[in-house]
Motif scaffolding. Structure first.
Motif, short mmCIF file in Angstrom:
data_model
loop_
_atom_site.label_atom_id
_atom_site.label_comp_id
_atom_site.label_asym_id
_atom_site.label_seq_id
_atom_site.Cartn_x
_atom_site.Cartn_y
_atom_site.Cartn_z
N SER A 33 0.83 -1.21 0.00
CA SER A 33 0.00 0.00 0.00
C SER A 33 0.86 1.26 0.00
CB SER A 33 -0.92 0.00 1.22
OG SER A 33 -1.80 -1.10 1.21
N ARG A 34 1.92 1.24 0.79
CA ARG A 34 2.82 2.40 0.89
C ARG A 34 3.51 2.65 -0.45
NH1 ARG A 34 4.66 1.04 5.24
NH2 ARG A 34 6.46 -0.19 4.56
N ARG A 37 1.00 4.18 -2.87
CA ARG A 37 0.75 5.59 -2.53
C ARG A 37 1.92 6.47 -2.96
NH1 ARG A 37 -1.16 3.49 2.40
NH2 ARG A 37 0.80 4.13 3.42
N ASP A 38 3.15 5.99 -2.73
CA ASP A 38 4.33 6.78 -3.13
C ASP A 38 4.35 7.00 -4.64
OD1 ASP A 38 5.13 6.86 -0.51
OD2 ASP A 38 6.64 5.27 -0.69
#
Length: 289
Positions: A33-34, A37-38
């Protein structure tokens, strides 16, 4: 932007949930997820929108996913050039239905990693045999793990005969080996209507002239043990699912007569990447057929 982020985008688009995509990539879901998002912040666009318990690809995301697949395919072709790729390195994509993933995780992937620690493996989760065949044909996967038969345009390498068993909650009044006729009227857990696995099971029931009662419908991913227990219903699955069933306190029984399917690795009739050929060699060395 990097290749790893592109792999994450493609996996998320294929699996439609962050949890399933992370599982196929063998990473933690928060890390996936991170990374997504990045990448969205870097690109200044939203690639995925929340939808219930999963995600849907946005209009901008569909274009990015298409280009990401093309970029990864190009990288994969470069890695497949034997003169430029050392043996035991590169990425391998293996398509598999959820019901056969335990066979990959428990035996084939560890054996391959032991001989080729530098190689990376991505599991492309598919809906039954049809999904595996399509993933291999469309070159979204180098190899597919499935039961036979498959269309004649694919090459198959039989590995083992896998038994189909009945997985039930405790307390049911059933013998140690269950006659197929006992399935009539039995409460069962089935895949969703219209799925390839559902069609295969319905054909099996029709062949044996039995009519079970549908108690629940799930996609056979990680939550099936809880559904079997809560619905007080049985599930037909491969013997490789038995360990997970027993850990969940469920009961595993054979069918009478025994039902077995030949499990094979399949691929298209083309030159395979070095990683795929190496995986075949390891798998065939452990073959029980």
């Amino acid at each position: 932007m990097n290749l790893q982020q592109l792999r994450y985008v493609v996996a998320t688009a294929e699996h439609r949930t962050m949890t399933d995509a992370a599982r196929s990539l063998y990473i933690a879901q928060p890390a996936l997820s991170r990374a997504i998002r990045d990448l969205e912040r870097e690109l200044g666009m939203t690639l995925f929108a929340r939808s219930g318990r999963g995600v849907v690809v946005t209009a901008q995301g569909r274009r990015v996913v298409k280009l990401a697949r093309e970029a990864l395919d190009a990288v994969h072709e470069i890695e497949a050039l034997a003169s430029h790729s050392p043996a035991g390195t590169g990425e391998l994509r293996v398509a598999s239905p959820p019901s056969l993933e335990p066979a990959l995780a428990a035996r084939l992937l560890p054996a391959y990693a032991a001989e080729h620690p530098g190689a990376r493996v991505q599991v492309v989760r598919c809906d039954g045999r049809d999904g595996v065949v399509n993933a291999v044909r469309e070159q979204r996967a180098d190899l597919g793990l499935t039961d036979l038969p498959v269309p004649a345009d694919l090459v198959s390498h039989p590995l083992e005969r896998q038994e189909i068993v009945l997985i039930s909650p405790p307390g049911l009044d059933l013998p140690g080996s269950v006659a197929m006729s006992r399935l009539s009227g039995m409460r069962v857990v089935l895949p969703p209507p219209g799925s390839a696995r559902r069609r295969e099971l319905e054909m099996l029931f029709a062949t044996h002239g039995v009519r079970p009662v549908v108690a629940a419908e799930i996609d056979e991913r990680g939550g099936w043990p809880a559904t079997v227990r809560s619905a007080m219903a049985s599930l037909l699955g491969y013997r490789t699912m038995a360990d997970q069933a027993l850990r969940a306190g469920l009961v595993v029984r054979s069918l009478d007569p025994p039902l077995r399917r030949i499990i094979a690795l399949v691929h298209t009739r083309r030159r395979l990447p070095a990683t795929a050929q190496e995986f075949l060699t390891v798998a065939e060395g452990a073959s029980a057929v």
